[in-house]
Write a protein that holds these residues in place. Structure first.
Motif, PDB file in Angstrom:
ATOM      1  N   MET A   1       0.872  -1.189   0.000  1.00 51.54           N
ATOM      2  CA  MET A   1       0.000   0.000   0.000  1.00 51.54           C
ATOM      3  C   MET A   1       0.909   1.239   0.000  1.00 51.54           C
ATOM      4  SD  MET A   1      -2.476  -1.372   3.052  1.00 51.54           S
ATOM      5  CE  MET A   1      -1.122  -1.781   4.136  1.00 51.54           C
ATOM      6  N   GLU A   2       0.317   2.400  -0.160  1.00 51.47           N
ATOM      7  CA  GLU A   2       1.113   3.635  -0.220  1.00 51.47           C
ATOM      8  C   GLU A   2       1.945   3.826   1.053  1.00 51.47           C
ATOM      9  OE1 GLU A   2       2.194   5.972  -2.404  1.00 51.47           O
ATOM     10  OE2 GLU A   2       1.363   4.421  -3.693  1.00 51.47           O
ATOM     11  N   ILE A   3       1.302   3.579   2.202  1.00 53.73           N
ATOM     12  CA  ILE A   3       2.001   3.799   3.480  1.00 53.73           C
ATOM     13  C   ILE A   3       3.256   2.922   3.593  1.00 53.73           C
ATOM     14  CG2 ILE A   3       0.552   2.124   4.744  1.00 53.73           C
ATOM     15  CD1 ILE A   3       0.863   3.904   7.201  1.00 53.73           C
ATOM     16  N   CYS A   4       3.218   1.755   2.958  1.00 54.06           N
ATOM     17  CA  CYS A   4       4.340   0.806   3.058  1.00 54.06           C
ATOM     18  C   CYS A   4       5.625   1.368   2.470  1.00 54.06           C
ATOM     19  CB  CYS A   4       4.002  -0.501   2.338  1.00 54.06           C
ATOM     20  SG  CYS A   4       2.450  -1.204   2.849  1.00 54.06           S
ATOM     21  N   LYS A   5       5.463   2.287   1.495  1.00 54.55           N
ATOM     22  CA  LYS A   5       6.645   2.848   0.831  1.00 54.55           C
ATOM     23  C   LYS A   5       7.292   3.950   1.678  1.00 54.55           C
ATOM     24  CE  LYS A   5       4.522   1.963  -3.596  1.00 54.55           C
ATOM     25  NZ  LYS A   5       3.773   2.548  -4.704  1.00 54.55           N
ATOM     26  N   LYS A   6       6.549   4.441   2.669  1.00 58.22           N
ATOM     27  CA  LYS A   6       7.054   5.583   3.441  1.00 58.22           C
ATOM     28  C   LYS A   6       7.395   5.230   4.879  1.00 58.22           C
ATOM     29  CE  LYS A   6       3.888   8.404   0.844  1.00 58.22           C
ATOM     30  NZ  LYS A   6       2.455   8.502   0.953  1.00 58.22           N
ATOM     31  N   GLU A   7       6.537   4.438   5.507  1.00 55.87           N
ATOM     32  CA  GLU A   7       6.708   4.181   6.946  1.00 55.87           C
ATOM     33  C   GLU A   7       7.103   2.749   7.231  1.00 55.87           C
ATOM     34  OE1 GLU A   7       3.636   5.172   9.777  1.00 55.87           O
ATOM     35  OE2 GLU A   7       3.288   7.025   8.657  1.00 55.87           O
ATOM     36  N   LYS A   8       8.110   2.615   8.066  1.00 56.59           N
ATOM     37  CA  LYS A   8       8.522   1.262   8.450  1.00 56.59           C
ATOM     38  C   LYS A   8       7.499   0.697   9.443  1.00 56.59           C
ATOM     39  CE  LYS A   8      12.278  -1.342  10.371  1.00 56.59           C
ATOM     40  NZ  LYS A   8      13.530  -1.424  11.036  1.00 56.59           N
ATOM     41  N   PRO A   9       6.914  -0.461   9.193  1.00 55.34           N
ATOM     42  CA  PRO A   9       5.920  -0.987  10.141  1.00 55.34           C
ATOM     43  C   PRO A   9       6.586  -1.443  11.439  1.00 55.34           C
ATOM     44  CG  PRO A   9       6.302  -2.564   8.372  1.00 55.34           C
ATOM     45  CD  PRO A   9       7.121  -1.353   8.046  1.00 55.34           C
ATOM     46  N   LYS A  10       5.911  -1.160  12.549  1.00 51.14           N
ATOM     47  CA  LYS A  10       6.435  -1.594  13.856  1.00 51.14           C
ATOM     48  C   LYS A  10       6.030  -3.036  14.104  1.00 51.14           C
ATOM     49  CE  LYS A  10       6.519   2.717  16.357  1.00 51.14           C
ATOM     50  NZ  LYS A  10       5.542   3.647  16.851  1.00 51.14           N
ATOM     51  N   MET A  11       6.807  -3.722  14.924  1.00 46.45           N
ATOM     52  CA  MET A  11       6.429  -5.087  15.318  1.00 46.45           C
ATOM     53  C   MET A  11       5.260  -4.979  16.305  1.00 46.45           C
ATOM     54  SD  MET A  11       7.214  -8.272  14.882  1.00 46.45           S
ATOM     55  CE  MET A  11       8.854  -8.808  14.528  1.00 46.45           C
ATOM     56  N   LYS A  12       4.125  -5.658  15.972  1.00 52.03           N
ATOM     57  CA  LYS A  12       2.953  -5.587  16.856  1.00 52.03           C
ATOM     58  C   LYS A  12       2.587  -6.977  17.316  1.00 52.03           C
ATOM     59  CE  LYS A  12       1.497  -2.426  13.389  1.00 52.03           C
ATOM     60  NZ  LYS A  12       2.238  -3.058  12.308  1.00 52.03           N
ATOM     61  N   GLU A  13       2.143  -7.063  18.562  1.00 52.31           N
ATOM     62  CA  GLU A  13       1.693  -8.365  19.062  1.00 52.31           C
ATOM     63  C   GLU A  13       0.211  -8.524  18.727  1.00 52.31           C
ATOM     64  OE1 GLU A  13       3.170  -9.564  22.761  1.00 52.31           O
ATOM     65  OE2 GLU A  13       1.693 -11.161  22.989  1.00 52.31           O
ATOM     66  N   MET A  14      -0.148  -9.606  18.044  1.00 52.31           N
ATOM     67  CA  MET A  14      -1.538  -9.828  17.639  1.00 52.31           C
ATOM     68  C   MET A  14      -2.273 -10.630  18.716  1.00 52.31           C
ATOM     69  SD  MET A  14      -1.411  -8.298  14.740  1.00 52.31           S
ATOM     70  CE  MET A  14      -2.886  -8.752  13.898  1.00 52.31           C
ATOM     71  N   GLU A  15      -1.969 -11.924  18.801  1.00 47.97           N
ATOM     72  CA  GLU A  15      -2.577 -12.745  19.855  1.00 47.97           C
ATOM     73  C   GLU A  15      -1.642 -13.904  20.155  1.00 47.97           C
ATOM     74  OE1 GLU A  15      -4.936 -12.838  16.755  1.00 47.97           O
ATOM     75  OE2 GLU A  15      -3.307 -14.093  16.068  1.00 47.97           O
ATOM     76  N   ASN A  16      -1.723 -14.421  21.365  1.00 46.98           N
ATOM     77  CA  ASN A  16      -0.892 -15.559  21.801  1.00 46.98           C
ATOM     78  C   ASN A  16       0.584 -15.377  21.462  1.00 46.98           C
ATOM     79  OD1 ASN A  16      -3.297 -16.779  22.525  1.00 46.98           O
ATOM     80  ND2 ASN A  16      -3.521 -17.697  20.480  1.00 46.98           N
ATOM     81  N   GLY A  17       1.098 -14.192  21.618  1.00 45.53           N
ATOM     82  CA  GLY A  17       2.513 -13.944  21.350  1.00 45.53           C
ATOM     83  C   GLY A  17       2.862 -13.918  19.870  1.00 45.53           C
ATOM     84  N   HIS A  18       1.861 -13.963  18.992  1.00 45.89           N
ATOM     85  CA  HIS A  18       2.113 -13.886  17.546  1.00 45.89           C
ATOM     86  C   HIS A  18       2.406 -12.424  17.191  1.00 45.89           C
ATOM     87  CE1 HIS A  18       0.979 -15.697  13.397  1.00 45.89           C
ATOM     88  NE2 HIS A  18       1.809 -14.698  13.238  1.00 45.89           N
ATOM     89  N   LYS A  19       3.631 -12.166  16.753  1.00 42.91           N
ATOM     90  CA  LYS A  19       4.025 -10.784  16.449  1.00 42.91           C
ATOM     91  C   LYS A  19       4.297 -10.646  14.962  1.00 42.91           C
ATOM     92  CE  LYS A  19       6.268  -9.984  20.877  1.00 42.91           C
ATOM     93  NZ  LYS A  19       7.546  -9.817  21.554  1.00 42.91           N
ATOM     94  N   VAL A  20       3.912  -9.486  14.417  1.00 41.29           N
ATOM     95  CA  VAL A  20       4.142  -9.252  12.995  1.00 41.29           C
ATOM     96  C   VAL A  20       4.427  -7.771  12.755  1.00 41.29           C
ATOM     97  CG1 VAL A  20       1.655  -9.001  12.503  1.00 41.29           C
ATOM     98  CG2 VAL A  20       3.205  -9.671  10.667  1.00 41.29           C
ATOM     99  N   ALA A  21       5.320  -7.498  11.801  1.00 41.23           N
ATOM    100  CA  ALA A  21       5.619  -6.113  11.426  1.00 41.23           C
ATOM    101  C   ALA A  21       5.066  -5.893  10.028  1.00 41.23           C
ATOM    102  CB  ALA A  21       7.128  -5.874  11.447  1.00 41.23           C
ATOM    103  N   CYS A  22       3.831  -5.393   9.936  1.00 42.83           N
ATOM    104  CA  CYS A  22       3.190  -5.196   8.633  1.00 42.83           C
ATOM    105  C   CYS A  22       2.034  -4.215   8.800  1.00 42.83           C
ATOM    106  CB  CYS A  22       2.679  -6.537   8.102  1.00 42.83           C
ATOM    107  SG  CYS A  22       1.732  -6.398   6.588  1.00 42.83           S
ATOM    108  N   HIS A  23       1.911  -3.245   7.881  1.00 43.68           N
ATOM    109  CA  HIS A  23       0.853  -2.240   7.971  1.00 43.68           C
ATOM    110  C   HIS A  23      -0.543  -2.827   7.779  1.00 43.68           C
ATOM    111  CE1 HIS A  23       3.446   1.140   8.535  1.00 43.68           C
ATOM    112  NE2 HIS A  23       4.119   0.919   7.419  1.00 43.68           N
ATOM    113  N   LEU A  24      -0.639  -4.024   7.237  1.00 40.89           N
ATOM    114  CA  LEU A  24      -1.964  -4.626   7.041  1.00 40.89           C
ATOM    115  C   LEU A  24      -2.691  -4.807   8.377  1.00 40.89           C
ATOM    116  CD1 LEU A  24      -1.144  -7.533   4.550  1.00 40.89           C
ATOM    117  CD2 LEU A  24      -2.489  -5.491   4.061  1.00 40.89           C
TER     118      LEU A  24
END
Ligand code: SF4
Length: 327
Positions: free
Chosen positions: A297-320
């Protein structure tokens, strides 16, 4: 969740590029660029990614074979990076490594017995008469016969040489072993034997592993959790069953789609990644994966995604997942 044995915090390793008559640093290869993760006591954390993603460099920094450019490596509550020389020597005993190419890592002029005895003698772990007893014990642990101690590395098969590498790592009673692609150079039939041996030794000696591998298929059966690296950065970490069933990062999804299913009737759509991995000298702005991502997406080209915790310790770094994040 168990106690963290090792905490890697914002770890970076830049290799300088020098040029010109004055040999000035003109740029850096950003091999590892801000990686953070924990390894819990008794677990196996798998670390995967394509060649050059920084996984082996991360492993080498943890065992003190490479000095980090910045960041912390906290082992049992103590930062290894800033520890004094005496403490670093002790850490070297607690954290061992098994290399991908066992032949290159074994001195061809030494017998197997001498190779295994060396760390025992250097660390004064057995009185003179007991060194040989300890060597025989270690050979037995890794499934080699006592008479083989007088043989040289070239007399062994690849799988046997890897067993010697494991015995040498075990010789100093480590707590954490970095397994740097330990089965990549072995025949498929031998890979399972070495993986089973590592599994048995983990249970027997209460070991913790960082298991570095090229593909997700290798770490699937040995890891409790898996971390996926891309271009010097960690993009997703999750418990292994969660990661394989419910991969969140588009890069992880692409890696998983490339694993063949041993069922001719099963249908699976392969995600083909476009282009090559960009240069770690000038990694893309924003999300490093955006040049190859099919969901960019447009934001992906400008901002580095932060690592976020989703559930049960599942972490992902993605603007989605920005809106559903719990951070
Ligand atoms: Fe793709 Fe954007 Fe997610 Fe990066 S942040 S993986 S470019 S969707």
């Amino acid at each position: 969740m168990a106690e963290a044995l090792l905490q890697v915090k914002n770890l970076k390793k830049y290799f300088p590029i020098r040029s010109g008559i004055l040999n000035r640093v003109t740029n850096n290869v950003k091999a590892v660029d801000g990686v953070s993760f924990d390894i819990y006591k008794g677990e196996t954390l798998g670390l995967v990614g394509e060649s050059g993603c920084g996984k082996s460099t991360t492993g080498k920094m943890i065992v003190n074979l490479l000095k980090p450019t910045s960041g912390e490596i906290v082992f049992n509550g103590e930062n290894i990076v800033t520890a004094n020389k005496k403490r670093q020597k002790e850490f070297r005993k607690d954290i061992q490594i098994i290399f991908q190419d066992p032949y290159a890592s074994l001195n061809p002029r030494m017998t197997i017995g001498d190779i295994i005895a060396e760390p025992i003698k250097i660390n004064n772990l057995a009185k003179h008469g007991n060194v040989e007893k300890r060597v025989l014990e270690l050979l037995d642990y890794v499934g080699l016969a006592s008479y083989q101690k007088n043989r040289y590395p070239h007399e062994f098969s690849g799988g046997q040489r890897q067993r010697v590498g494991i015995a040498r790592a075990l010789a100093v009673n480590p707590k954490l072993i970095v397994c740097d692609e330990p089965v990549s150079a072995l025949d498929v039939s031998i890979q399972a034997q070495v993986l089973n041996l590592l599994d048995d030794l983990q249970k027997e000696f209460d070991l913790t592993y960082l298991f570095i591998a090229h593909g997700l298929n290798v770490v699937k059966h040995v890891s409790n959790r898996v971390g996926v690296m891309y271009l010097g950065d960690l993009v997703e970490v999750a418990a292994d069953n969660d990661l394989y069933k419910n991969p969140k990062h588009p890069y992880t999804q692409a890696l998983l789609s490339a694993i063949p299913i041993p069922d001719p009737k099963a249908k699976k759509e392969r995600i083909i990644l476009k282009g090559d991995v960009p240069s770690p000298i000038n990694p893309p702005q924003g999300c490093r994966f955006h040049t190859r991502c099919n969901k960019c997406m447009e934001i992906c080209k400008k901002e580095k995604p932060k690592m976020k915790e989703m559930e049960n310790g599942h972490k992902v770094a993605c603007h989605l997942y920005d809106e559903s994040s719990v951070e």
